[in-house]
Enzyme design. Structure first.
Site, PDB file in Angstrom:
ATOM      1  N   ASN A 151     -82.410 -91.873  17.865  1.00 35.06           N
ATOM      2  CA  ASN A 151     -82.621 -93.087  18.649  1.00 35.06           C
ATOM      3  C   ASN A 151     -82.492 -92.726  20.122  1.00 35.06           C
ATOM      4  O   ASN A 151     -81.392 -92.634  20.674  1.00 35.06           O
ATOM      5  CB  ASN A 151     -81.597 -94.156  18.259  1.00 35.06           C
ATOM      6  CG  ASN A 151     -81.821 -94.655  16.846  1.00 35.06           C
ATOM      7  OD1 ASN A 151     -82.746 -95.415  16.593  1.00 35.06           O
ATOM      8  ND2 ASN A 151     -80.972 -94.214  15.924  1.00 35.06           N
ATOM      9  N   GLU A 152     -83.633 -92.492  20.740  1.00 34.67           N
ATOM     10  CA  GLU A 152     -83.671 -92.037  22.118  1.00 34.67           C
ATOM     11  C   GLU A 152     -83.405 -93.197  23.082  1.00 34.67           C
ATOM     12  O   GLU A 152     -83.408 -94.366  22.681  1.00 34.67           O
ATOM     13  CB  GLU A 152     -85.044 -91.423  22.412  1.00 34.67           C
ATOM     14  CG  GLU A 152     -85.408 -90.244  21.524  1.00 34.67           C
ATOM     15  CD  GLU A 152     -84.664 -88.960  21.886  1.00 34.67           C
ATOM     16  OE1 GLU A 152     -83.628 -89.039  22.576  1.00 34.67           O
ATOM     17  OE2 GLU A 152     -85.107 -87.886  21.461  1.00 34.67           O
ATOM     18  N   PRO A 153     -83.175 -92.885  24.375  1.00 32.36           N
ATOM     19  CA  PRO A 153     -83.024 -93.951  25.367  1.00 32.36           C
ATOM     20  C   PRO A 153     -84.174 -94.949  25.286  1.00 32.36           C
ATOM     21  O   PRO A 153     -85.340 -94.568  25.184  1.00 32.36           O
ATOM     22  CB  PRO A 153     -83.060 -93.176  26.691  1.00 32.36           C
ATOM     23  CG  PRO A 153     -82.476 -91.836  26.345  1.00 32.36           C
ATOM     24  CD  PRO A 153     -82.974 -91.547  24.961  1.00 32.36           C
ATOM     25  N   SER A 171     -84.091 -97.303  22.832  1.00 24.55           N
ATOM     26  CA  SER A 171     -83.985 -97.888  21.487  1.00 24.55           C
ATOM     27  C   SER A 171     -83.200 -99.194  21.560  1.00 24.55           C
ATOM     28  O   SER A 171     -82.237 -99.311  22.318  1.00 24.55           O
ATOM     29  CB  SER A 171     -83.285 -96.916  20.534  1.00 24.55           C
ATOM     30  OG  SER A 171     -84.021 -95.713  20.399  1.00 24.55           O
ATOM     31  N   THR A 210     -84.266 -83.956  24.392  1.00 31.30           N
ATOM     32  CA  THR A 210     -83.916 -83.686  23.000  1.00 31.30           C
ATOM     33  C   THR A 210     -84.690 -82.483  22.477  1.00 31.30           C
ATOM     34  O   THR A 210     -84.144 -81.618  21.780  1.00 31.30           O
ATOM     35  CB  THR A 210     -84.225 -84.917  22.137  1.00 31.30           C
ATOM     36  OG1 THR A 210     -83.454 -86.018  22.611  1.00 31.30           O
ATOM     37  CG2 THR A 210     -83.891 -84.665  20.674  1.00 31.30           C
TER      38      THR A 210
END
Length: 646
Positions: free
Chosen positions: A171-173, A175, A190
C-alpha cells in the site's frame, strides 16, 4: 512462555511520560534477534491457546528481510518444542505481479523456504496472492481473497514490515484507509529498495497484488516490526506524526490493538530515545550531556561556547544547568571533549602527551589491520585515515572479508576474458572459457546464480582492483589478505548464516598479525547486510581472543567506521580524522581503482550516486558540522567509534 525464553536487558525509557508523543504502542528491544523472538513467542502462545480451545488461528504474514528471524524461531519451536501448526490458517500480504510461483523472487517460494517447508501446516490453509493470473482475472481473485479471510473468521494477528515510504504491504503513499485487496502500481522508491534482489531496477516488477489498508485494519491485532537505522525516520513519522495518506503506516494510529516492535536502531529517532530531555527528567551522564549539548547547538545554529542558561532552560534542559551549575561549565566540558576527538594521528602521535588523545602514542609504528567487508569499503569509508596511517609509517594490513563477486556486472567478465585471450593468443583453454562464459551469460535470466567459474572470475576482478588500490595507497601487496569468508559465497544476494569456519579464518588472521589497532565496518544496525555479518564475525573472534587472554589483545584498540550510506552522529564519535584537499583527491583516486564499481554499482541502494560522491559528501558534511559547533574548519573528516573489549 516458550521454553526458549531469553531474559530481556532493555534500558529504554518506558514510563508513560517519556512516551507522550507516541500515538502507537511501541516496544524497543536491544536487537532484531531479541525482537523477533518476542514476536514469534506471541504467535506461538496464541497458537497453543487456540489448540487447547479446539479453535483455529488466522495469521496475516509478511515477506522481506524483516520477518525472516520470526519464521526461523517458529520453525525452531516446531522442531524442538513440538509446536504444531495444524490449526493455523495463513494469508500473505502481497505478491509481485506478474510473478511465477517457482521464481526465486516469488513470495510463494519465499514462504516455503523460510517457514512452510519446516512446519506441519496444512497446504489447504496457506493463502498467497497469485502472481500468475491473467490481468482480467485479478479483480475476481482479490474479491475472493477478501471473502476467504472473512470465512476464516478474520485475521487474528497481522504481521507487518514497513517500507521507507511508510508503505505497509504494498500500500504505497496515496492508498486510502478503506482500500481492500487489489492490484497496485509500485512506487519508485519501493522498486529501488527491491533492486538488489532482482539484480537491477529494470528487472523489478512494476505492479503487485496486495491486501488493502482496510483489510489490514480489520485484523484483531497488528504487529509491525522494523530493524535498523534506515527505518528510524519513517518509524518516528509513523508513531509520532500526523495521520496522512502520504505515509500509509500512520493509519495504524486508528487501530485499537497495534504494536510497533523495534530494535534500538529503528527506534533511535523517537523522542524518548533521541531527545529524552524533551519528555521527562533525565539521569544526566557524560554521554547524554554531550548529546544534548550538541543537539541544542545544532538546533539553534550556535557554536557550543555561545549557548546560554536561557537556551538550555527553554529547551527542556533546566535540570542539567541546575545540576552542573551554569551553561558556561557545560559548554566548556563538551567543547573540550569534542576537541579531543580530533586527531591527525590515527595511529597515535609519538613523543607527545597522549592522555587527551583518542589513540596511544606507543608503540610506534603500529601494526594496523583494516577489515573491509567488500573489496572497496576500506578506501570508500576510511581512505583518508588509511592514507594517513601509511604516510606516518605504520605497518598497514587490509583484510578483504568477502570476494564481492556478485557486485560485478556480467559484461566485465567478457571484457577481462577478451583481454586475457588477446594476451595469450592461441591459448585453447582460455578460448574455451571465453566461449563458455559468453554462452552462459547470454542465456542467463535476471537473478540466476552464476556458474562457479563465473563467480571465480568475478572474484578475481575485484581482487585485482583491491590490489591496485593498495598499491596506490602505499600498502604492501603482501599485507592484503583476501579471506573469501564462506558465508558470502552463495552467488546470490541472500547469504548463508556465518559459521565457525568464518570465525576461525578471522581468528587465525588476527593471531597471525597481532595488530595494535583494528578498524572494522560498524554497520551492525543493518540486520541482514554483509557488513553486519562481517562485524559479528570479528566480534566473535575478538571475544574468543579476550577469553583466551591472548598476549597481545589487551594492547589493541578496535575502531569502528561507517559505510557508504551513513556516518556516526557527532555525539558518538570518539576519533575524528581530518582529511585535507590533497588527501581527499587521493582517497577518490583510490576508490576509482575499483573500476567494476565505477559509474554504476550493481547494488546502489536508495542512493544512485557513485561511491566516491557519497563518501566525499559524507566527509565534508562531518567537517562542516564540527566547524558549526565551534571547532576548526577542515576540508573533510572521517569519524570512528571505539569498541571496548569485555
Amino acid at each position: 512462555m516458550s521454553k526458549a525464553t531469553k531474559p530481556e536487558t532493555m534500558d529504554f525509557p518506558y514510563d508513560e511520560e517519556s512516551k507522550k508523543f507516541e500515538k502507537i504502542e511501541t516496544h524497543i528491544h536491544n536487537n532484531s534477534e531479541d525482537a523477533s523472538f518476542w514476536v514469534a513467542n506471541e504467535i506461538a502462545q496464541l497458537i497453543r491457546q487456540r489448540q487447547k480451545q479446539g479453535k483455529n488461528v488466522v495469521l496475516g504474514l509478511a515477506t522481506g528481510s524483516t520477518p525472516t528471524k520470526v519464521y526461523d524461531f517458529l520453525a525452531k519451536f516446531h522442531k524442538e518444542e513440538g509446536l504444531s501448526f495444524k490449526n493455523v490458517i495463513t494469508f500473505n500480504l502481497d505478491e509481485y505481479y506478474p510473478m511465477k510461483s517457482d521464481s526465486i523472487h516469488s513470495y510463494v517460494r519465499f514462504m516455503n523456504e523460510h517457514l512452510f517447508d519446516h512446519i506441519d501446516i496444512k497446504k489447504k490453509n496457506i493463502h498467497i496472492p497469485d502472481g500468475t493470473l491473467d490481468k482480467e482475472d485479478v479483480r475476481d481473485f482479490c474479491n475472493a481473497y477478501e471473502e476467504k479471510i472473512k470465512q476464516a473468521g478474520g485475521i487474528d494477528i497481522q504481521v507487518l514490515g514497513i517500507g521507507r515510504t511508510g508503505h505497509i504491504g504494498f500500500n504505497e503513499p496515496g492508498s486510502s484507509l478503506k482500500s481492500k485487496t487489489r492490484l497496485v502500481r509500485l512506487d519508485r522508491v519501493t522498486r529501488l529498495d527491491a533492486a538488489s534482489d532482482f539484480f537491477g531496477l529494470e528487472n523489478v516488477p512494476k505492479k503487485a497484488i496486495t491486501m488493502g489498508v482496510g483489510t489490514i485494519m480489520d485484523a484483531k491485532r497488528i504487529i509491525l516490526m522494523a530493524w535498523g537505522e534506515g527505518k528510524a525516520s519513517i518509524i518516528e513519522q509513523s508513531v509520532e506524526g500526523k495521520i496522512r495518506e502520504s505515509i500509509p503506516a500512520t493509519f495504524l494510529q486508528h487501530h485499537e490493538n497495534c504494536e510497533f516492535i523495534l530494535d534500538s536502531a529503528a527506534a533511535s529517532s523517537l523522542t524518548r530515545i533521541n531527545t529524552p530531555w524533551l519528555v521527562s527528567e533525565c539521569d544526566w551522564n557524560d554521554k547524554l550531556i554531550k548529546k544534548a549539548t550538541l543537539w541544542l547547538s545544532e538546533k539553534l545554529n550556535k557554536a557550543i561556547l555561545k549557548l546560554t542558561n536561557e537556551h538550555y532552560n527553554e529547551h527542556g534542559m533546566g535540570s542539567l544547568v541546575a545540576e552542573i551549575g551554569s551553561a558556561e561549565h557545560i559548554n566548556l566540558k563538551v567543547f573540550n571533549e569534542l576537541q579531543r576527538t580530533i586527531t591527525g594521528w590515527p595511529g597515535g602521535k609519538p613523543n607527545t602527551d597522549d592522555s587527551q588523545r583518542p589513540e596511544r602514542k606507543a608503540p610506534y609504528p603500529k601494526r594496523s589491520l583494516i577489515f573491509s567487508p567488500h573489496p572497496d569499503d576500506d578506501v570508500i569509508s576510511m581512505g583518508g585515515t588509511l592514507l594517513r596511517l601509511v604516510d606516518q609509517g605504520h605497518e598497514v594490513h587490509v583484510a578483504y572479508q568477502t570476494s564481492g563477486n556478485i557486485a560485478v556486472f556480467d559484461d566485465e567478465v567478457i571484457r577481462f576474458l577478451d583481454f586475457a585471450t588477446d594476451v595469450q593468443t592461441g591459448n585453447k583453454e582460455l578460448e574455451k572459457k571465453l566461449m563458455d562464459a559468453r554462452q552462459f551469460l547470454s542465456s542467463k535470466s535476471p537473478g540466476q546464480v552464476d556458474s562457479p567459474e563465473i563467480q571465480k572470475i568475478k572474484g578475481f576482478i575485484r581482487k585485482g582492483e583491491a590490489l591496485a588500490a593498495c598499491r596506490y595507497c602505499g600498502v604492501n601487496e603482501k599485507n592484503a589478505h583476501f579471506q573469501n569468508l564462506p558465508f558470502y559465497e552463495t552467488g546470490t544476494v541472500k547469504k548463508k548464516p556465518h559459521s565457525e569456519e568464518d570465525v576461525q579464518i578471522t581468528y587465525d588472521l588476527l593471531n597471525k598479525i597481532k595488530p595494535h589497532q583494528i578498524f572494522a565496518a560498524g554497520d551492525l544496525s543493518d540486520p541482514h547486510g554483509t557488513h553486519r555479518v562481517c562485524l559479528q564475525i570479528i566480534y566473535e573472534a575478538v571475544d574468543r581472543l579476550v577469553q583466551e587472554k591472548a598476549d597481545w589483545i589487551d594492547d589493541c584498540y578496535l575502531w569502528l567506521y561507517r559505510g557508504a550510506w551513513q556516518e556516526w552522529d557527532i555525539a558518538d564519535m570518539e576519533m575524528a580524522v581530518p582529511v585535507g584537499p590533497k588527501d581527499m583527491e587521493r582517497k577518490k583516486n583510490a576508490i576509482f581503482k575499483h573500476q567494476s564499481q565505477k559509474d554504476a554499482a550493481m547494488f546502489p541502494g536508495n542512493d544512485q550516486r557513485e561511491f566516491w560522491q557519497r563518501a566525499e559528501q559524507r566527509n565534508t558534511e562531518t567537517a562542516k558540522k564540527y566547524n558549526q559547533l565551534g571547532m576548526a574548519e577542515y576540508e573533510a573528516m572521517e569519524g570512528f567509534v571505539r569498541y571496548k573489549f569485555k
